[in-house]
Design a protein around this motif. Structure first.
Motif, PDB file in Angstrom:
ATOM      1  N   ILE A  82      42.123  61.541  65.658  1.00 49.54           N
ATOM      2  CA  ILE A  82      43.256  60.960  65.621  1.00 49.54           C
ATOM      3  C   ILE A  82      44.045  60.783  64.377  1.00 49.54           C
ATOM      4  CG2 ILE A  82      44.295  58.494  65.830  1.00 49.54           C
ATOM      5  CD1 ILE A  82      42.026  57.913  68.037  1.00 49.54           C
ATOM      6  N   GLU A  83      43.230  60.744  63.314  1.00 50.16           N
ATOM      7  CA  GLU A  83      43.775  60.911  61.924  1.00 50.16           C
ATOM      8  C   GLU A  83      44.328  62.480  61.472  1.00 50.16           C
ATOM      9  OE1 GLU A  83      40.890  59.140  59.599  1.00 50.16           O
ATOM     10  OE2 GLU A  83      41.052  57.245  60.393  1.00 50.16           O
ATOM     11  N   ALA A  84      43.653  63.290  61.946  1.00 52.40           N
ATOM     12  CA  ALA A  84      43.774  64.903  61.642  1.00 52.40           C
ATOM     13  C   ALA A  84      43.691  65.605  62.972  1.00 52.40           C
ATOM     14  CB  ALA A  84      43.128  65.220  60.520  1.00 52.40           C
TER      15      ALA A  84
ATOM     16  N   ASP B  96      33.054  58.192  65.838  1.00 58.98           N
ATOM     17  CA  ASP B  96      33.597  58.491  64.447  1.00 58.98           C
ATOM     18  C   ASP B  96      34.571  59.950  64.700  1.00 58.98           C
ATOM     19  OD1 ASP B  96      32.138  56.488  63.733  1.00 58.98           O
ATOM     20  OD2 ASP B  96      30.335  57.715  62.906  1.00 58.98           O
TER      21      ASP B  96
ATOM     22  N   LYS C   8      37.835  58.996  65.916  1.00 60.94           N
ATOM     23  CA  LYS C   8      38.942  58.728  64.996  1.00 60.94           C
ATOM     24  C   LYS C   8      39.350  59.854  63.991  1.00 60.94           C
ATOM     25  CE  LYS C   8      36.531  54.153  64.299  1.00 60.94           C
ATOM     26  NZ  LYS C   8      35.348  53.891  63.659  1.00 60.94           N
ATOM     27  N   GLU C   9      38.576  60.909  63.464  1.00 59.34           N
ATOM     28  CA  GLU C   9      38.798  61.915  62.751  1.00 59.34           C
ATOM     29  C   GLU C   9      39.921  62.704  63.390  1.00 59.34           C
ATOM     30  OE1 GLU C   9      35.643  64.588  61.704  1.00 59.34           O
ATOM     31  OE2 GLU C   9      34.525  62.805  60.999  1.00 59.34           O
TER      32      GLU C   9
END
Ligand code: PLP
Length: 393
Positions: A60-62, A54, A57-58
């Motif tokens: 990679i997104e920001a 999790d 992913k965070e």
């Protein structure tokens, strides 16, 4: 010949696990990989905890600005603070971020510590049975390795320690839970070791460090608590990683923790930080540092490792193997029914079971089984272990 004779020699000496690995590939090609039961490696079977995924992913997104840049050689302040807080809770000692250096795994941590402490020809005591890489790590930094024997429970035979220590002794490496025996050292042994070292330090007028190699610290069973080294000896340093407890072996993330009550810790930390840099690690991987700061209270599924331990130990007992019940890590170290452990391991290989001879860990007459394997391998190996045992008794 292009590579050095010294390295060539080291490669021949340290080739057991590699040999099993290579033999395993040949065997798998010959009989089919589903028919080979490979229990020779300590490679985590679990994916990292879902919280790791999790967070990834965070990121990679920001991604934070500057995520991938150089940083201070000791590592990110926030990560070191998170580790210090977690160690405060575990040990009750006043750790701060300044007592922590982030490293490339436990292997990196050990090299950094040994580099920092040793002068050429200084001696390092390792406790049999030991993780074979210690020999090479010590040699990397011009040290000499000295081996202390174990007793029948794979605990160090401390009555022989005084005879091994001299004016060149600088470090004793302790590894609990132990690879390859799975033994967890009790408080009494650590305290006895600390008391002995204190006397030897005043006899020889120099600090002798306990370096506690703890990558399996959080993989312990039966509800026992982990006995930390810090209260047993003031000259103590921990080398550890998240290779095993978070299943991140390939990501090379670990840390060094210096005893917060050490009298000269600023000097020590400066030395460790400098060694991290000049060994070419520079700093531990940045992304991993960002992630593991949130994961200090997480582990992979230790219960499943305990189930594997219970299954294998019961089966080995039924067959008749002599084996100390491990309380941590994911290895078992049974006695070979014949004194020639290399021959015994060879016979197991002929029956499609791959394990590592105890000779590779400084303890001939035993062999190491890794139960960090899938159920097919865990259950399938029993037939071969049984057959070869019966043939040799
Ligand atoms: C006892 C011991 N120390 C150190 C290491 C190295 O761990 P890392 O992968 O974190 O460098 C291992 C790896 O198997 C080990 O078993």
């Amino acid at each position: 010949m292009s590579i050095s004779l010294k390295l060539k020699h080291s490669m021949q000496q340290g080739s057991w696990i590699r040999k099993m690995f290579e033999d395993g590939i040949l065997l798998k090609n010959k009989v089919g990989s589903e028919n080979v039961y490979d229990l020779s490696l300590g490679n985590p079977i679990f994916e990292p905890p879902s919280k790791f995924m999790d967070l990834l992913k965070e990121f990679i997104e920001a991604p934070p600005i500057g995520l991938h840049r150089y940083m201070p050689n000791a590592g990110l302040d926030d990560t070191r603070s998170a580790i210090a807080d977690s160690l405060n809770k575990e040990t009750g000692l006043p750790f701060s971020k300044d007592d922590i250096v982030m490293t490339c795994g436990a292997g990196g941590a050990l090299n950094v510590i040994i580099k920092t402490l040793l002068d050429p020809k200084d001696e390092v005591i390792v406790l049999a049975p030991y993780f074979a890489e210690y020999f090479f790590y010590i040699d990397n930094h011009a040290g000499e390795c000295v081996v202390l024997e174990h007793d029948s429970d794979f605990l160090p035979n401390l009555s022989k320690l005084d005879g091994l220590v001299n004016e060149k002794t600088k470090i004793i490496i302790v590894n609990s839970p132990n690879n390859p025996s799975g033994v967890v050292y009790p408080r009494a042994i650590l305290d006895q070791l600390g008391e002995k070292l204190k006397k030897l330090e005043s006899k020889y007028g120099r600090d002798i460090f306990i370096v506690s190699d703890e990558p399996y610290r959080k993989i312990i069973y039966d509800g026992i608590g982990y006995e930390h080294i810090f209260s047993s000896h003031i000259n103590s340093i921990v080398a550890t990683s998240h290779s095993k407890d978070l299943g991140l072996a390939g990501e090379r993330i670990g840390y060094i923790a210096v005893n917060p009550t050490h009298h000269n810790k600023r000097d020590l930390i400066d030395g460790l930080t400098f060694s991290n840099r000049i060994l070419g690690f520079v700093n531990a991987p940045a992304l991993m540092q960002y992630l593991i700061k949130h994961l200090q209270s997480e582990t992979v599924n230790v219960k499943k490792y305990q189930e594997n331990r219970d299954y294998l130990w019961s089966r080995l007992q039924e067959i008749g193997y002599e084996v100390v019940k491990p309380q941590g890590a994911f290895y078992m170290f049974p006695k070979s029914p014949i004194s020639d452990d290399i021959k015994y391991v060879e016979e197991l290989r002929e029956n499609n079971v791959l394990v590592v001879p105890g000779s590779g860990f400084g303890s001939p007459g035993y062999f190491r089984i890794s139960y960090c394997v899938d159920d097919h391998t865990l259950h399938g190996c029993i037939k071969g272990l049984d057959k070869v045992f019966r043939k040799n008794i």
